[in-house]
Design a protein around this motif. Structure first.
Motif, PDB file in Angstrom:
ATOM      1  N   ILE A  32      15.852   9.309-135.113  1.00  0.00           N
ATOM      2  CA  ILE A  32      15.566   8.666-136.394  1.00  0.00           C
ATOM      3  C   ILE A  32      16.423   7.405-136.495  1.00  0.00           C
ATOM      4  O   ILE A  32      17.652   7.485-136.446  1.00  0.00           O
ATOM      5  CB  ILE A  32      15.889   9.610-137.568  1.00  0.00           C
ATOM      6  CG1 ILE A  32      15.164  10.952-137.424  1.00  0.00           C
ATOM      7  CG2 ILE A  32      15.588   8.942-138.896  1.00  0.00           C
ATOM      8  CD1 ILE A  32      13.674  10.871-137.510  1.00  0.00           C
ATOM      9  N   CYS A  37      15.960   4.636-142.702  1.00  0.00           N
ATOM     10  CA  CYS A  37      15.916   5.732-143.672  1.00  0.00           C
ATOM     11  C   CYS A  37      16.267   5.198-145.053  1.00  0.00           C
ATOM     12  O   CYS A  37      16.998   4.218-145.190  1.00  0.00           O
ATOM     13  CB  CYS A  37      16.926   6.813-143.299  1.00  0.00           C
ATOM     14  SG  CYS A  37      16.587   7.682-141.750  1.00  0.00           S
ATOM     15  N   TYR A  50      11.636   8.334-144.430  1.00  0.00           N
ATOM     16  CA  TYR A  50      11.660   7.569-143.176  1.00  0.00           C
ATOM     17  C   TYR A  50      10.257   7.040-142.894  1.00  0.00           C
ATOM     18  O   TYR A  50       9.327   7.804-142.674  1.00  0.00           O
ATOM     19  CB  TYR A  50      12.132   8.458-142.022  1.00  0.00           C
ATOM     20  CG  TYR A  50      12.247   7.758-140.688  1.00  0.00           C
ATOM     21  CD1 TYR A  50      13.157   6.711-140.497  1.00  0.00           C
ATOM     22  CD2 TYR A  50      11.460   8.153-139.602  1.00  0.00           C
ATOM     23  CE1 TYR A  50      13.281   6.081-139.266  1.00  0.00           C
ATOM     24  CE2 TYR A  50      11.575   7.534-138.372  1.00  0.00           C
ATOM     25  CZ  TYR A  50      12.490   6.497-138.211  1.00  0.00           C
ATOM     26  OH  TYR A  50      12.610   5.869-136.987  1.00  0.00           O
TER      27      TYR A  50
END
Length: 301
Positions: A32, A37, A50
């Motif tokens: 990620i 985010c 996200y």
């Protein structure tokens, strides 16, 4: 298990190895991009978003947060903790390690060997601080520096004082530390997972550089460390509350002297130097501990 790794560069050696190790042990892992985010801060329903989708269903998070985005990265990590997701190195521990003054204060409280260190706001106190840390010579460090960047050796009183005055003139916070001459331009990194040192390497700087960082042309080799050094490394990691860390120390005449505890240690140097599959051991640690409930963090240090 389903694992999230907070990282910005999926191609880094450390990140690729962690993905390989997790998948080899049958887990699903997703990288990620930390700064993509964003969070929804609402009562009773903390959420991490996200790329227009909520992140949920993860059993564990591996934070690989770069020093340049510490503040933002820790905010994202805290949001996962509020959602009840177990994190390898929690936000409080990483924050302690990234704050060099706070980290040294906590290590000092545990009675661990440290270089004599000075921290002051005014350049007018330069000479007093230099003498306080048994110099010259002294090592002058930027608080925000990493991988040897922003580290200067003041070999004389005048050069050390000039460097301190220049840094403070630019409103940059610095530490002034005792120079450990007997270390001879080498340091040791002990890689700690949980309560064990799983590998150690000696790093040696280039001939004309007192810094031993691999990113600055240093070399490394495996080394067997003493029981005292092993104990110091584990105690240092635990003093900051870290599950995984790279503890850097020097061999001084009076014993190990801890220079830094890294909360996001790289895997390339240590794996290649020691031949130990560090990534696999990290994943095994996650398997053994990710079921633990996430506890509310104490407000104290």
């Amino acid at each position: 298990m389903r694992i999230a790794m907070l990282a910005r560069n999926p191609n880094l050696y450390s990140h690729r190895r962690l993905v390989e190790a997790a998948e080899a042990r049958g887990h699903r892992i997703e990288i990620i991009h930390t700064t993509r985010c964003y969070v929804s801060i609402t009562a009773h329903r903390p959420q991490v978003m996200y790329e227009d989708r909520p992140l949920s269903g993860f059993d564990a998070v591996i934070p690989r947060i770069g020093a340049s985005i510490t503040l933002y990265g820790l905010a994202i990590l805290r949001q996962f903790e509020m959602m009840g997701v177990w994190t390898l190195n929690n936000s409080l521990a990483i924050g302690r390690a990234r704050d060099k003054v706070r980290a040294l204060q906590l290590l000092s409280r545990e009675g661990l060997g440290l270089p004599v260190t000075g921290f002051a706001n005014s350049a007018s106190q330069a000479e007093q601080i230099i003498r306080m840390v048994n110099g010259p010579p002294v090592v002058i460090k930027l608080l925000e520096g990493t991988q040897g960047v922003g580290v200067v050796l003041g070999e004389s009183m005048s050069s050390a004082r000039s460097a301190i005055e220049a840094f403070r003139g630019a409103k940059v916070n610095i530490l002034i530390q005792e120079f450990i001459k007997e270390a001879g331009g080498t340091d040791i990194r002990a890689f700690v997972i949980g309560k064990r040192v799983v590998g150690a390497m000696k790093r040696t700087g280039p001939r004309d550089d007192f810094r031993s960082n691999l990113h600055r042309g240093g070399t490394c080799e495996p080394i067997r460390i003493t029981p005292e050094e092993r104990s110091s490394a584990v105690r240092a990691s635990q003093a900051l509350g870290l599950d995984v860390s790279g503890v850097d120390f020097l061999r001084a005449n009076h014993g190990p002297v801890i220079m830094e505890v890294n909360a996001s240690p790289g895997l390339e140097g240590i794996e290649k130097a020691t031949g130990v599959d560090i990534a696999e051991r990290i994943v095994a640690f996650i398997e053994a501990n990710a079921h633990r409930p996430v506890k509310r963090r104490r407000r104290s240090a």
